[in-house]
Design an enzyme around this catalytic site. Sequence first.
Site, short mmCIF file in Angstrom:
data_model
loop_
_atom_site.label_atom_id
_atom_site.label_comp_id
_atom_site.label_asym_id
_atom_site.label_seq_id
_atom_site.Cartn_x
_atom_site.Cartn_y
_atom_site.Cartn_z
N ILE A 150 -14.05 -8.44 6.11
CA ILE A 150 -15.49 -8.54 5.81
C ILE A 150 -15.67 -9.07 4.39
CG2 ILE A 150 -17.69 -7.28 5.76
CD1 ILE A 150 -16.25 -7.22 8.52
N GLU A 198 0.80 -1.22 0.00
CA GLU A 198 0.00 0.00 0.00
C GLU A 198 0.84 1.28 0.00
OE1 GLU A 198 -4.02 -1.45 2.32
OE2 GLU A 198 -2.16 -1.33 3.46
N GLY A 223 -12.96 -2.18 2.28
CA GLY A 223 -14.11 -2.79 1.62
C GLY A 223 -15.30 -1.85 1.73
N ASP A 236 -12.58 -3.44 -2.73
CA ASP A 236 -13.54 -4.55 -2.86
C ASP A 236 -14.88 -4.13 -2.26
OD1 ASP A 236 -11.57 -5.24 -0.33
OD2 ASP A 236 -13.67 -5.60 0.13
N MET A 263 -9.35 -2.53 8.91
CA MET A 263 -8.90 -3.21 10.11
C MET A 263 -7.94 -2.39 10.99
SD MET A 263 -8.53 -7.03 8.38
CE MET A 263 -8.21 -7.87 9.92
N GLU A 264 -7.72 -1.13 10.67
CA GLU A 264 -6.72 -0.35 11.43
C GLU A 264 -7.14 1.07 11.81
OE1 GLU A 264 -5.92 -1.64 8.31
OE2 GLU A 264 -5.02 -3.50 9.02
N1 ADE Z 1 -9.54 -4.01 3.74
C1 ADE Z 1 -9.83 -4.08 2.42
N2 ADE Z 1 -10.95 -4.77 2.20
C2 ADE Z 1 -11.39 -5.14 3.42
C3 ADE Z 1 -12.51 -5.90 3.86
N3 ADE Z 1 -13.37 -6.41 2.98
N4 ADE Z 1 -12.65 -6.11 5.18
C4 ADE Z 1 -11.76 -5.61 6.06
N5 ADE Z 1 -10.70 -4.89 5.71
C5 ADE Z 1 -10.51 -4.66 4.40
#
Ligand code: ADE
Length: 244
Positions: A168, A11, A77, A213, A189-190
Site C-alpha cells: 500500500i 526482520e 504501513g 511507513d 501482507m501476511e
Molecule cells: N509492510 C510494510 N509496509 C507496508 C505497506 N505499506 N503495505 C503493505 N505491506 C507493508
Amino acid sequence: MIGIISAMKEEIQVLINQLQNVSLVVKGMRTYYTGTLFNKKVVLVFSRWGKVASAATTTQLINDYSIDEIIFTGVAGAISDNLAIGDVVIGKNLYQHDMDASPLFEKFEIPILKKKFIETKESTKLIEATKLFLDSYSTYINPISAQNFNITSPKVSYGDIASGDQFISSTQKIKQLNKDLPTAICAEMEGAAVAQICYEYQIPFSIIRIISDNANDNATIDFPKFAGTIASNYAFGILKNYFR
Ligand code: ADE
C-alpha cells in the site's frame, strides 16, 4: 517449541544472530533455523512476502515441528492517523482486505470458514512485553536511527490489521481501506494468512507489527530503510521481555 516467522530475513536477523545451538533445515525454498533463544526452544523462519508464502510456511512449521505457539513479527504501513513510524501494533482481529467472493459470500468472508476475520486470543503478556521494550527502546535502537525515523515516544496499540497481496503506497488506497475496514489501523501482507492457518490447526498465535511507513507515496523509501535497519532490534527487544 515456539515458531517465529517474519516475511523478510531482515526482520528477524538479530534473532538469528542470537540463536544458540543452531541447526538448519531447508524445505520448499525456506530455511528453518532451530535452536535456543532466551532459554526457549524456537524455530525461526522467514516466509517471503504475501499470503501464499506465509500460509505455506506456517503449515510446514505446524506439521514438521511440535509447535505450541506461533509469533509473527514484521513491519507494516500505518493506515490510521494515530500511528507513527516506530510505533508497534499487536494484532487483535486479522482481516484479508483482498478477500472478495461476493455475491457467493459476503465481502471479506473467508469461504466455508464463515469468518470475516480471525481473532487473536490472549495478548496481555505481549502488550506488556512491548510496553516494557518501548520504555527502554533507546537501549536497543541506536539514537541516530531513531532520529532518522523521527522516533521520539513510540507507543503500542492493540488493534485490527488488514492483510493482502498488495504493497500500500497511496492515500487513495488508504482511504479505500479505511472505508472498507474502519477498525483496521495498519496494512501488511501476511498476518491474516498466518492467523487463518493457526486458527484451522488450533495453534495460539500473535502478530507483532512495527510501523515502518505511512502507506503513502513515501512508503517505498521508508519501508526498506526501516526493515533493513531497526525492525529486528524491535523483535529482539519485545521477545526478550515476552519470553522472560
Ligand atoms: N509492510 C510494510 N509496509 C507496508 C505497506 N505499506 N503495505 C503493505 N505491506 C507493508
